[in-house]
Design a protein around this motif. Structure first.
Motif, PDB file in Angstrom:
ATOM      1  N   LEU A 117      -7.052  -1.703  -4.343  1.00 31.89           N
ATOM      2  CA  LEU A 117      -6.463  -1.509  -3.019  1.00 31.89           C
ATOM      3  C   LEU A 117      -5.121  -1.238  -2.961  1.00 31.89           C
ATOM      4  O   LEU A 117      -4.516  -0.614  -2.304  1.00 31.89           O
ATOM      5  CB  LEU A 117      -6.915  -2.929  -2.329  1.00 31.89           C
ATOM      6  CG  LEU A 117      -8.234  -2.985  -1.976  1.00 31.89           C
ATOM      7  CD1 LEU A 117      -8.631  -4.511  -1.209  1.00 31.89           C
ATOM      8  CD2 LEU A 117      -8.851  -2.038  -1.100  1.00 31.89           C
ATOM      9  N   LYS A 118      -4.456  -1.820  -4.195  1.00 30.74           N
ATOM     10  CA  LYS A 118      -2.950  -1.865  -4.107  1.00 30.74           C
ATOM     11  C   LYS A 118      -2.767  -0.245  -4.549  1.00 30.74           C
ATOM     12  O   LYS A 118      -1.853   0.348  -4.056  1.00 30.74           O
ATOM     13  CB  LYS A 118      -2.412  -2.766  -5.297  1.00 30.74           C
ATOM     14  CG  LYS A 118      -2.175  -4.075  -4.891  1.00 30.74           C
ATOM     15  CD  LYS A 118      -1.265  -4.872  -6.082  1.00 30.74           C
ATOM     16  CE  LYS A 118      -1.543  -6.298  -5.828  1.00 30.74           C
ATOM     17  NZ  LYS A 118      -1.528  -7.049  -6.953  1.00 30.74           N
ATOM     18  N   GLN A 119      -3.371   0.340  -5.398  1.00 29.70           N
ATOM     19  CA  GLN A 119      -3.343   1.619  -6.032  1.00 29.70           C
ATOM     20  C   GLN A 119      -3.682   2.685  -4.428  1.00 29.70           C
ATOM     21  O   GLN A 119      -2.864   3.721  -4.527  1.00 29.70           O
ATOM     22  CB  GLN A 119      -4.406   2.042  -6.844  1.00 29.70           C
ATOM     23  CG  GLN A 119      -3.870   1.590  -8.385  1.00 29.70           C
ATOM     24  CD  GLN A 119      -4.989   1.465  -9.472  1.00 29.70           C
ATOM     25  OE1 GLN A 119      -5.939   2.248  -9.246  1.00 29.70           O
ATOM     26  NE2 GLN A 119      -4.945   0.705 -10.415  1.00 29.70           N
ATOM     27  N   LEU A 126      -5.085   2.100   4.750  1.00 24.94           N
ATOM     28  CA  LEU A 126      -6.239   1.129   4.703  1.00 24.94           C
ATOM     29  C   LEU A 126      -6.590   0.478   5.775  1.00 24.94           C
ATOM     30  O   LEU A 126      -5.749  -0.259   6.330  1.00 24.94           O
ATOM     31  CB  LEU A 126      -6.173   0.398   3.292  1.00 24.94           C
ATOM     32  CG  LEU A 126      -5.831   1.086   1.939  1.00 24.94           C
ATOM     33  CD1 LEU A 126      -6.051   0.148   0.846  1.00 24.94           C
ATOM     34  CD2 LEU A 126      -6.794   2.362   1.635  1.00 24.94           C
ATOM     35  N   LEU A 127      -7.656   0.419   6.192  1.00 23.22           N
ATOM     36  CA  LEU A 127      -8.175  -0.272   7.439  1.00 23.22           C
ATOM     37  C   LEU A 127      -9.802  -1.180   6.931  1.00 23.22           C
ATOM     38  O   LEU A 127     -10.542  -0.533   6.381  1.00 23.22           O
ATOM     39  CB  LEU A 127      -8.668   0.499   8.598  1.00 23.22           C
ATOM     40  CG  LEU A 127      -8.985  -0.555   9.832  1.00 23.22           C
ATOM     41  CD1 LEU A 127      -8.361   0.108  10.827  1.00 23.22           C
ATOM     42  CD2 LEU A 127     -10.339  -0.407  10.031  1.00 23.22           C
ATOM     43  N   LEU A 128      -9.575  -2.293   7.340  1.00 25.53           N
ATOM     44  CA  LEU A 128     -10.794  -3.242   7.075  1.00 25.53           C
ATOM     45  C   LEU A 128     -11.517  -3.442   8.127  1.00 25.53           C
ATOM     46  O   LEU A 128     -11.139  -4.022   9.204  1.00 25.53           O
ATOM     47  CB  LEU A 128     -10.499  -4.819   6.526  1.00 25.53           C
ATOM     48  CG  LEU A 128     -11.359  -5.613   5.991  1.00 25.53           C
ATOM     49  CD1 LEU A 128     -12.162  -4.951   5.109  1.00 25.53           C
ATOM     50  CD2 LEU A 128     -11.034  -6.941   5.919  1.00 25.53           C
ATOM     51  N   PHE A 149      -3.317  -6.230   1.894  1.00 28.88           N
ATOM     52  CA  PHE A 149      -3.919  -5.083   1.364  1.00 28.88           C
ATOM     53  C   PHE A 149      -4.260  -3.875   2.416  1.00 28.88           C
ATOM     54  O   PHE A 149      -4.423  -2.875   2.081  1.00 28.88           O
ATOM     55  CB  PHE A 149      -4.978  -5.285   0.559  1.00 28.88           C
ATOM     56  CG  PHE A 149      -4.888  -6.471  -0.749  1.00 28.88           C
ATOM     57  CD1 PHE A 149      -4.207  -5.815  -1.793  1.00 28.88           C
ATOM     58  CD2 PHE A 149      -5.347  -7.692  -0.515  1.00 28.88           C
ATOM     59  CE1 PHE A 149      -4.002  -6.678  -2.985  1.00 28.88           C
ATOM     60  CE2 PHE A 149      -5.048  -8.581  -1.624  1.00 28.88           C
ATOM     61  CZ  PHE A 149      -4.503  -8.154  -2.832  1.00 28.88           C
ATOM     62  N   PHE A 150      -4.102  -4.227   3.791  1.00 31.26           N
ATOM     63  CA  PHE A 150      -4.446  -3.326   4.768  1.00 31.26           C
ATOM     64  C   PHE A 150      -3.279  -3.121   5.731  1.00 31.26           C
ATOM     65  O   PHE A 150      -2.664  -3.947   6.042  1.00 31.26           O
ATOM     66  CB  PHE A 150      -5.770  -3.813   5.352  1.00 31.26           C
ATOM     67  CG  PHE A 150      -6.933  -3.887   4.309  1.00 31.26           C
ATOM     68  CD1 PHE A 150      -7.716  -2.778   4.399  1.00 31.26           C
ATOM     69  CD2 PHE A 150      -7.349  -4.970   3.744  1.00 31.26           C
ATOM     70  CE1 PHE A 150      -8.797  -2.728   3.413  1.00 31.26           C
ATOM     71  CE2 PHE A 150      -8.507  -5.026   2.850  1.00 31.26           C
ATOM     72  CZ  PHE A 150      -9.168  -3.927   2.683  1.00 31.26           C
TER      73      PHE A 150
END
Length: 240
Positions: A117-119, A126-128, A149-150
């Protein structure tokens, strides 16, 4: 056209919910055995009934009961249906909180998933996007430490419609300031994640089958199939 954003499902995509459920049921079984002195078959019946109730659960927040109340009731009913009565009124609550605590403890992002996720976040938005009861899913998000992370987190139970409905995908695109064609949807459910992505007209859908590598006879056809989210970079490389 380059991919700009990735929408991720949560359960059985980023965290091992099914595995955690199994361990939580096992720990609750032990509690039932020691508390009531029951044999394995009887305890197995109680736990199977609970799992069925959980699977068929429909939760209405406006009814005035919390999801904790509803699930405590699942345990109480499962015990009563199996034994004919529940001799200890507090037992259902003990079972529920043992199950809930044991499950949440295991719902963590692995170091490998965190690194992925970091990469990805250095290159994409990014969306959860997770379906489910608001309280339950928020607890998972918090326990797993997903927030860092998002760019955004959307929980279906907090909105009028959940995946696979178009409205919730449109909300996600709007939050990220992207178009459907800029996005990839990644998830383990053909009926909600993949169908939802197809309904929304996104660039690509990526189905995660899990370790079993399930072959599906569903009419829902993902663009890509992988066994673990850790294989996602290979798919993204093909989409550039």
């Amino acid at each position: 056209m380059a991919v700009k954003a990735i929408l991720f499902d949560l359960d059985n995509t980023l965290i091992e919910t099914s595995q955690a459920n199994g361990v939580a049921i096992q720990k609750t079984s032990e509690l039932l055995k020691t508390t009531l002195g029951l044999d394995d078959n009887t305890v197995g019946t109680i736990c199977d009934k609970f799992k069925q109730k959980l699977f068929h659960e429909s939760f209405d927040q406006s009814a005035g009961r919390s999801i904790d109340d509803v699930r405590m009731c699942h345990w109480e009913e499962s015990i009563k249906e199996t034994l004919g009565s529940c001799s200890m009124p507090s037992l259902a609550a003990h079972c529920y909180y043992m199950w809930k605590k044991s499950r949440l403890e295991l719902l963590t992002l692995s170091p490998e998933v965190c690194n992925l996720l970091k990469q990805l976040r250095s290159r994409y938005k990014l969306l959860l996007l997770t379906n489910g009861v608001a309280q339950t899913q928020r607890e998972k998000v918090e326990t797993a430490g997903c927030e860092e992370f998002f760019d955004a987190i959307v929980i279906g139970g907090e909105h009028p419609e959940q995946k696979p409905f178009l409205s919730i995908f449109k909300l996600c695109f709007s939050m990220l300031e992207v178009e459907a064609q800029d996005c990839v949807m990644v998830g383990d459910s053909l009926d909600t994640d993949i169908q939802g992505g197809l309904n929304a007209g996104i660039r690509a859908t990526v189905w995660i089958t899990g370790a079993g590598g399930v072959v599906s006879d569903s009419t829902v056809k993902p663009d890509y199939t992988i066994t673990t989210v850790l294989d996602l970079p290979d798919v993204l490389a093909q989409l550039q």
